[in-house]
Scaffold this active site. Structure first.
Site, PDB file in Angstrom:
ATOM      1  N   ASP A 135     -20.271 158.439  30.672  1.00 15.84           N
ATOM      2  CA  ASP A 135     -19.527 157.470  31.473  1.00 15.84           C
ATOM      3  C   ASP A 135     -19.950 157.625  32.936  1.00 15.84           C
ATOM      4  OD1 ASP A 135     -17.279 155.592  31.930  1.00 15.84           O
ATOM      5  OD2 ASP A 135     -16.542 156.426  30.041  1.00 15.84           O
TER       6      ASP A 135
ATOM      7  N   ASP B 265     -18.554 152.029  34.188  1.00 12.61           N
ATOM      8  CA  ASP B 265     -17.140 151.682  34.256  1.00 12.61           C
ATOM      9  C   ASP B 265     -16.867 150.528  35.217  1.00 12.61           C
ATOM     10  OD1 ASP B 265     -14.305 152.584  33.638  1.00 12.61           O
ATOM     11  OD2 ASP B 265     -14.256 152.720  35.828  1.00 12.61           O
TER      12      ASP B 265
ATOM     13  N   GLU C  92     -19.164 147.887  31.349  1.00 13.93           N
ATOM     14  CA  GLU C  92     -17.778 147.569  31.015  1.00 13.93           C
ATOM     15  C   GLU C  92     -17.279 146.474  31.941  1.00 13.93           C
ATOM     16  OE1 GLU C  92     -13.202 148.823  30.922  1.00 13.93           O
ATOM     17  OE2 GLU C  92     -14.509 149.271  32.614  1.00 13.93           O
TER      18      GLU C  92
ATOM     19  N   HIS D 118     -10.175 153.627  24.515  1.00 15.38           N
ATOM     20  CA  HIS D 118      -9.081 154.442  25.056  1.00 15.38           C
ATOM     21  C   HIS D 118      -8.153 153.641  25.966  1.00 15.38           C
ATOM     22  CE1 HIS D 118     -12.130 154.130  28.045  1.00 15.38           C
ATOM     23  NE2 HIS D 118     -11.312 154.602  28.961  1.00 15.38           N
ATOM     24  N   ASP D 119      -8.427 152.350  26.132  1.00 19.76           N
ATOM     25  CA  ASP D 119      -7.606 151.506  27.010  1.00 19.76           C
ATOM     26  C   ASP D 119      -6.769 150.481  26.249  1.00 19.76           C
ATOM     27  OD1 ASP D 119      -8.639 152.642  29.342  1.00 19.76           O
ATOM     28  OD2 ASP D 119     -10.319 151.236  29.400  1.00 19.76           O
TER      29      ASP D 119
HETATM   30  C1  NOJ Z   1     -11.856 151.367  32.746  1.00 20.69           C
HETATM   31  C2  NOJ Z   1     -11.591 152.655  32.027  1.00 20.69           C
HETATM   32  O1  NOJ Z   1     -11.926 152.513  30.673  1.00 20.69           O
HETATM   33  C3  NOJ Z   1     -10.137 152.977  32.259  1.00 20.69           C
HETATM   34  O2  NOJ Z   1      -9.691 154.020  31.428  1.00 20.69           O
HETATM   35  C4  NOJ Z   1      -9.935 153.284  33.707  1.00 20.69           C
HETATM   36  O3  NOJ Z   1      -8.580 153.476  33.980  1.00 20.69           O
HETATM   37  C5  NOJ Z   1     -10.450 152.140  34.590  1.00 20.69           C
HETATM   38  N1  NOJ Z   1     -11.697 151.604  34.159  1.00 20.69           N
HETATM   39  C6  NOJ Z   1     -10.619 152.605  36.002  1.00 20.69           C
HETATM   40  O4  NOJ Z   1     -11.711 153.467  36.107  1.00 20.69           O
END
Ligand code: NOJ
Length: 556
Positions: free
Chosen positions: A124, A226, A290, A351-352
């Site tokens: 990441d 990210d 992402e 994970h989100d």
């Molecule tokens: C996306 C990540 O997957 C998430 O977990 C994070 O809180 C935000 N970006 C900020 O970095």
């Protein structure tokens, strides 16, 4: 310390070569096109030292499990030093490892172990923001004339003292925080502990490109980048207009159409520069982006004027209603936007986001697995999907996620999908000998890798069979996609490669369905989600049991 690619396949135990030969002859497709990515959320994957938090040595100890599952690449969510305000997405040192996870030596051991198994490692990379404890930000906020002041986005208040624009943070509240000492606001797309870097500053760009080189030199095969669509903001800080479609209960940031602080055109030059660095290394290094955006906007992330991401993450299976027509339309829309050079990808969870088993239910989760692993495009599996893990209710006193703490009760908290991996029947599911940082799911004694591995009808067995089939059948891993459609509640599509066809039929309903199976040369069931029909020939109509999906192929 770059790893020569010839070393990637050295010393593989013979059982690793069977049943899949990773040195297959499909040379014109890269590993990241043929292969399957597996996301490890390090805090919750495997703890090796009993502190209740997963770590790098833990990941290494579980690598053979991933080989057995059959995946090709391990994406490791952030492991950098961090105050953990956002669990590692708030970085204080981009070229080191948080002691909770180990150290650089543990990282090197992990990379070696991954490569020895013929797998790849994706790290990441968090370019949009640092932690507010990062030495760069500490300097930046120390005075208005500090040389690093411009490394972040500082602005004067409006004449009435309010923030410079109406932008809302992803995690709720204004995206601007006031610094009393220097009398200015700084911008943060996420938490106030995550100030945004100013990517218009060439020194910032150079520093962040150096981070890429640091890890590429250490042998990583790629990055998951990210929050990339947040990288650049409007210089005039124009207010975002209100989004009339926003409804209370939805994420507060979506109250606005975020045209001035999201998905700005200049981001593509930054991505192209990241890509040029990655491409300058040997061995098919790659970038995943992402950016949670509508399909049309997402396409630009493959590159504008110059190559961009190899794979801009496609989150649309997560966002779409679980309805066969909606999914058929989604597949067609996505496919229709892709040029021949643009390689698709699909994701069911991360994970989100609430876990797929909770979104669609345990029976349809098997249909989702078959969909993910038979569509054209690189699949990413989020740890635990392979055993059907569902969201875990978190008692208020154990909430960890800052999003839940900032805007409680909206169901936006991400702890439920981040609970520890369930490996075996031992007291703490084989995850730790200590107290896990988030509660284990109540079902861990039943739902775990060890139990499911020996159950030929389990979710785990389904994932293994699907992955094995995808590896055996180039039609599935690299073949063309041929039109998705529906017959009642059954979603169908076909794949084609080198004169070999495959038909996929997925019953989205809880009732038995009979459909016309189409092509005469795809009448043998190669796999059913119920794992009990392999080899059966379909002579007339195809009968699908409730929640059953099948992959049909030629009879040879
Ligand atoms: C996306 C990540 O997957 C998430 O977990 C994070 O809180 C935000 N970006 C900020 O970095």
């Amino acid at each position: 310390m770059s790893v020569p690619q010839s070393a990637l396949r050295r010393e593989q135990p013979s059982w690793l070569l069977d049943p899949f030969d990773r040195t297959d002859p499909l040379r014109k497709f890269s590993w990241w096109q043929r292969g399957i990515v597996y996301q490890v959320y390090p805090r919750s994957f495997q703890d090796s030292n009993g502190d209740g938090i997963g770590d790098l040595d833990g990941i290494r100890l579980r690598l053979d499990e991933l080989v057995k599952l059959g995946v090709d690449a391990v994406w490791v969510s952030p492991i950098y030093p961090s105050p953990m305000a956002d669990f590692g997405y708030d970085v204080t040192d981009y070229t080191n490892v948080h002691p909770l996870f180990g150290d650089l030596a543990a990282f090197d051991r992990l990379v070696d172990a991954i490569h020895q198994r013929g797998l790849r490692v994706i790290l990441d990379y968090v370019p949009n923001h640092t932690s507010d404890q990062h030495p760069w930000f500490i300097e930046s906020r120390s005075s208005r004339d500090n040389p690093k002041r411009d490394w972040y986005i500082w602005r004067d208040p409006k004449p009435d003292g309010t923030p410079p624009s109406n932008w809302i943070s992803e995690f709720g509240g204004s995206a601007w925080s006031f610094d009393e000492a220097t009398g200015q606001y700084y911008y943060h797309a996420f938490l106030k502990q995550q100030p945004d870097l100013n990517w218009r500053n060439p020194d910032v760009r150079e520093a962040m490109f150096g981070v890429l080189r640091f890890w590429l030199d250490r042998g990583v095969d790629g990055f998951r980048v990210d929050a990339i669509h947040h990288l650049i903001e409007d210089t005039e800080l124009r207010d975002n207009p209100v989004d009339p479609d926003w409804k209370p209960g939805q994420s507060p940031a979506r109250r606005h159409a975020r045209i001035f602080n999201l998905d700005r055109e200049e981001v593509h030059a930054c991505i192209a520069a990241m890509r040029a660095i990655t491409d300058s290394y040997p061995g098919e290094r790659m970038l995943i982006g992402e950016a949670s955006l509508p399909i049309k906007q997402l396409m630009a992330y493959y590159g504008v004027n110059a190559p961009g991401f190899h794979l801009p993450f496609n989150f649309h299976l997560i966002k779409s209603r679980w309805d066969p027509q909606v999914i058929a339309q989604l597949i067609e829309e996505y496919e229709s936007h892709l040029s021949p050079e643009q390689w698709p990808n699909w994701v069911l969870g991360n994970h989100d986001r609430p876990r797929v088993a909770s979104r669609v239910g345990p029976e349809q989760a098997r249909i989702a697995a078959m969909l993910l692993l038979t569509l054209r495009g690189t699949p990413t599996i989020y740890q635990g999907e392979e055993i059907g893990m569902a969201d875990v209710p978190i008692p208020p006193e154990r909430v960890q996620d800052p999003w839940e703490k900032n805007v409680p009760g909206l169901g936006l908290g991400r702890d439920p999908e981040r609970t520890p991996m369930q490996w075996d029947t031992s007291a703490k599911a084989g995850f730790t000998t200590g107290e896990p940082w988030l509660p284990l799911s109540a079902d861990h004694a039943r739902r775990n890798v060890a139990v499911q591995m020996h159950d030929p009808h389990s979710m785990y067995s389904l994932y293994r069979e699907l992955i094995a089939l995808r590896r055996r059948e180039p039609t599935l891993s690299v073949g063309a996609h041929v039109k998705a459609g529906t017959q009642g509640p059954v979603l169908t599509y076909q794949r084609y490669h080198s004169e070999r066809w495959i038909t996929v039929a997925l019953n989205f309903s809880g009732e038995m369905q009979q459909i016309e199976p189409g092509r005469l040369d795809t009448r043998r069931i190669l796999l059913s989600t119920h794992l009990d029909r392999t080899g059966e020939d379909v002579t007339s109509l195809l009968t699908l049991r409730p929640h059953e999906g099948v992959v049909l192929g030629p009879q040879f």
